[in-house]
Scaffold this active site. Sequence first.
Site, PDB file in Angstrom:
ATOM      1  N   CYS A 183       0.814  -1.223   0.000  1.00  0.00           N
ATOM      2  CA  CYS A 183       0.000   0.000   0.000  1.00  0.00           C
ATOM      3  C   CYS A 183       0.843   1.267   0.000  1.00  0.00           C
ATOM      4  O   CYS A 183       0.439   2.282  -0.573  1.00  0.00           O
ATOM      5  CB  CYS A 183      -0.962  -0.002   1.181  1.00  0.00           C
ATOM      6  SG  CYS A 183      -0.183  -0.261   2.793  1.00  0.00           S
ATOM      7  N   HIS A 201      -1.502   0.392   7.328  1.00  0.00           N
ATOM      8  CA  HIS A 201      -2.146   0.652   6.037  1.00  0.00           C
ATOM      9  C   HIS A 201      -1.798   2.073   5.624  1.00  0.00           C
ATOM     10  O   HIS A 201      -1.435   2.907   6.468  1.00  0.00           O
ATOM     11  CB  HIS A 201      -3.664   0.465   6.133  1.00  0.00           C
ATOM     12  CG  HIS A 201      -4.360   0.490   4.809  1.00  0.00           C
ATOM     13  ND1 HIS A 201      -3.931  -0.242   3.725  1.00  0.00           N
ATOM     14  CD2 HIS A 201      -5.455   1.185   4.383  1.00  0.00           C
ATOM     15  CE1 HIS A 201      -4.724  -0.036   2.707  1.00  0.00           C
ATOM     16  NE2 HIS A 201      -5.660   0.840   3.071  1.00  0.00           N
ATOM     17  N   ASP A 203      -8.356   5.301  -1.346  1.00  0.00           N
ATOM     18  CA  ASP A 203      -7.863   4.039  -0.797  1.00  0.00           C
ATOM     19  C   ASP A 203      -8.082   2.946  -1.841  1.00  0.00           C
ATOM     20  O   ASP A 203      -9.207   2.488  -2.058  1.00  0.00           O
ATOM     21  CB  ASP A 203      -8.586   3.695   0.507  1.00  0.00           C
ATOM     22  CG  ASP A 203      -8.067   2.413   1.157  1.00  0.00           C
ATOM     23  OD1 ASP A 203      -7.168   1.763   0.569  1.00  0.00           O
ATOM     24  OD2 ASP A 203      -8.546   2.068   2.247  1.00  0.00           O
TER      25      ASP A 203
END
Length: 231
Positions: free
Chosen positions: A33, A89, A108
């Site tokens: 990520c 994250h 996201d």
Amino acid sequence: MADDRVAGGATPPPPPPPPPLEASAFTHTPYYCEENVHFLCKELIRSGISDPAGTDLYAVFISNEEKKVPLWYQKASHSGDGFVLWDYHVICIQSRRKNGEVLDLVWDLDSSLPFPCSFIQYFSDAIRPLSFGNSTYRRLFRVIHAPVFLRSFASDRSHMKDHAGNWIQLPPKYESIVAEDGTTNNLNEYITMSMDDVKDLESMADDVYSSKHGVVINETILPEFFSRLPG
């Protein structure tokens, strides 16, 4: 024959804006990520969705002292509510204002919520504030101004190898990200955070633009922090 000229010499109307980009239009490798957001910021700038310098964008690392981060509406989930317990994250938040109204967006690539998603909806549905109080699952947010993040972040992906040197998750096919100063790996500096790193709102609003590692924010004050930023 049709006359394409505009009557009275008026300026023709601008072309309609391009349709919104789909998540699939962005570079994405599952479980990487931090790199996904790095390229996401670049693409938002290149495509004109962000301002030309990316000053309205912020990379946001979500973690805590225990590296146990609950989030909902995650595509990697095997449960109906999209629940995943990440070690960390990373998302992108775009600061937007219109007539004084706060219209921030969350980008996201790993979320099943709308893409992009309003900050209010993402905060309510994916983060679910106050769910854990002062427990070990309380989330912290390291916010880095995108222009600083794009210059400073680096990862050699060593965190994705086991003790034998085997990949835990397959890496992206492109070359690893190297910082402008030649640093090859500083990921741990971004994902390591504790409540001791949290400062007062006034100082954080200034430090986010100058500090290589941004600022660390408690989830209870995250909305207020972003409401104070310029759009």
